[in-house]
Design an enzyme around this catalytic site. Structure first.
Site, PDB file in Angstrom:
ATOM      1  CG  ASN A 117     140.933  27.972  54.940  1.00 11.52           C
ATOM      2  OD1 ASN A 117     140.673  28.710  54.302  1.00 11.52           O
ATOM      3  ND2 ASN A 117     141.255  26.840  54.897  1.00 11.52           N
ATOM      4  NE  ARG A 122     143.286  29.613  64.146  1.00  9.47           N
ATOM      5  CZ  ARG A 122     144.076  28.226  65.576  1.00  9.47           C
ATOM      6  NH1 ARG A 122     144.189  28.695  66.103  1.00  9.47           N
ATOM      7  NH2 ARG A 122     144.381  26.595  65.147  1.00  9.47           N
ATOM      8  NE  ARG A 167     145.726  26.828  58.918  1.00 12.12           N
ATOM      9  CZ  ARG A 167     145.004  27.109  59.884  1.00 12.12           C
ATOM     10  NH1 ARG A 167     145.158  25.945  61.401  1.00 12.12           N
ATOM     11  NH2 ARG A 167     143.430  27.482  60.163  1.00 12.12           N
ATOM     12  CE  LYS A 209     147.063  34.062  50.624  1.00 14.90           C
ATOM     13  NZ  LYS A 209     145.371  33.986  52.170  1.00 14.90           N
ATOM     14  N   PRO A 226     149.918  37.349  45.695  1.00 20.68           N
ATOM     15  CG  PRO A 226     151.406  37.628  47.350  1.00 20.68           C
ATOM     16  CD  PRO A 226     151.511  37.833  45.708  1.00 20.68           C
ATOM     17  CG  ASP A 228     144.330  38.024  49.587  1.00 22.07           C
ATOM     18  OD1 ASP A 228     144.410  38.973  48.132  1.00 22.07           O
ATOM     19  OD2 ASP A 228     144.583  38.732  50.445  1.00 22.07           O
TER      20      ASP A 228
END
Length: 285
Positions: A117, A122, A167, A209, A226, A228
Site C-alpha cells: 500500500n 515513499r 509495516r 504478492k 506477483p 498486483d
C-alpha cells in the site's frame, strides 16, 4: 572504472532500476545511477553502447555486478520465445532493455514488506531510513542493508523513526522468524514453489504478492508472477485464456515486460486478437 560492452537493448538502466523491483538506487542524471548491493556501492552510467561502473574492482564487477544485472542469463533466447506470443512481442519491442535483477533474498523480503500500500518514492524513503538507522556506514549517505542478526531484538518502538506504520510489526515478525530458522531463506532457492510460498506466508503480513515478489526478485524463482493491480488487469484483459504454458517457467521475467508496458503505454489493456497465431511459443535449445 570498469567498462562493459552492453547495448541499451540488453540493459536499460532507467527501465530496470526505477521500475519498482529494487528500491536502493538513486538517479543522478538521465542515464546515471548510484546504489548499494550486498554492501558494495556502485555508480553506473551509459556511454553509447558501453556501461561504465565506478566503484567496483574488476573482480567485483565479474562476480557480483554482472550476476546482479542478470547479464549471465541469455535474454536474447528468452525474448525470441516471448516474441512468438503477440502480446509479449509488443511488450518486448516497447522496452527491450528491461531485466529482472538478482537481489539479496533478505533485502527483497523486507523491501516488499515495506512496499505494501505504498508508492515507489515513499518505499525508497522507508528503505533508506531503515539502512541509516540499523545498517553500517559505507560512504556519504550510503549504509548497508541491515542483516537479520543486526535487527535481532528490535521492537516496533525501535522501528518508529522509520515511519513505516503497520509495516513495523511485519518487519519485527520477519526478523524473529528468519533468525529462528522458522523461515529459512536459503532453502527457498530450490524448495517446491507451493512449499516456498507457504513458508514465507508464515510471516505476519506476507501474503501471496509479497511472497512471490520475494521469490522472483530475491530467490530467482523465474516462474513467479506477483499479482498486483496491473498484472491482474493484464491477465484479465490480455490473457483471458491463460498465459502460454511453454513460457510458464519464465513467466516472472515475462511479467516485467508486461507490467512496464501496461503501466506506461496508454491503451495497452485492450484485448489483442490471437487467432492469427495458433503456434505455441517454444524455447529453443
Amino acid at each position: 572504472m570498469v567498462v562493459w560492452e552492453v547495448p541499451d537493448t540488453q540493459l536499460n538502466l532507467a527501465q530496470t532500476l526505477d521500475c519498482g523491483q529494487s528500491f536502493r538506487w538513486v538517479q543522478l542524471d538521465d542515464d546515471l545511477f548510484e546504489g548499494v548491493v550486498q554492501g558494495h556501492l556502485c555508480r553506473i552510467g551509459r556511454r553509447g553502447e558501453q556501461l561504465l561502473l565506478e566503484g567496483p574492482t574488476p573482480q567485483e564487477a565479474r562476480t557480483l555486478w554482472w550476476r546482479y544485472f542478470a547479464l549471465d542469463l541469455d535474454y536474447d533466447r528468452l525474448k525470441a520465445a516471448f516474441c512468438q506470443d503477440p502480446v509479449l512481442s509488443r511488450a518486448v519491442a516497447y522496452a527491450p532493455g528491461i531485466r529482472v535483477l538478482r537481489q539479496d533474498p533478505w533485502e527483497a523480503l523486507c523491501t516488499f514488506i515495506l512496499s505494501q500500500n505504498n508508492n515507489i518514492p515513499r518505499i525508497k524513503g522507508l528503505v533508506r531510513r531503515l539502512c541509516q538507522r540499523f545498517g553500517r556506514p559505507i560512504q556519504g549517505d550510503w549504509f548497508t542493508f541491515p542483516t537479520p542478526q543486526e535487527l535481532q531484538g528490535c521492537t516496533r518502538e525501535d522501528m518508529a523513526p522509520l515511519r513505516s506504520g503497520f509495516r513495523a510489526r511485519y518487519l519485527v515478525d520477519a526478523v524473529q522468524k528468519v533468525n529462528s530458522n522458522q523461515v529459512d531463506l536459503q532453502t527457498l532457492f530450490s524448495a517446491p514453489l507451493p512449499q516456498a510460498r507457504a513458508q514465507l506466508q508464515q510471516i505476519c503480513g506476507v501474503g501471496p504478492k509479497v511472497a512471490d515478489c520475494t521469490l522472483l526478485y530475491g530467490l530467482q524463482r523465474w516462474a513467479c508472477v506477483p499479482m498486483d493491480v496491473w498484472m491482474k488487469r493484464v491477465w484479465a484483459n490480455l490473457y483471458p485464456n491463460g498465459f502460454p504454458a511453454a513460457l510458464s517457467p519464465w513467466a516472472g521475467i515475462a511479467q516485467q515486460y508486461l507490467f512496464h508496458y501496461a503501466r506506461t503505454c496508454p491503451g495497452v489493456l485492450e484485448p489483442v486478437p490471437t487467432a492469427h497465431s495458433s503456434r505455441e511459443p517454444v524455447l529453443e535449445g
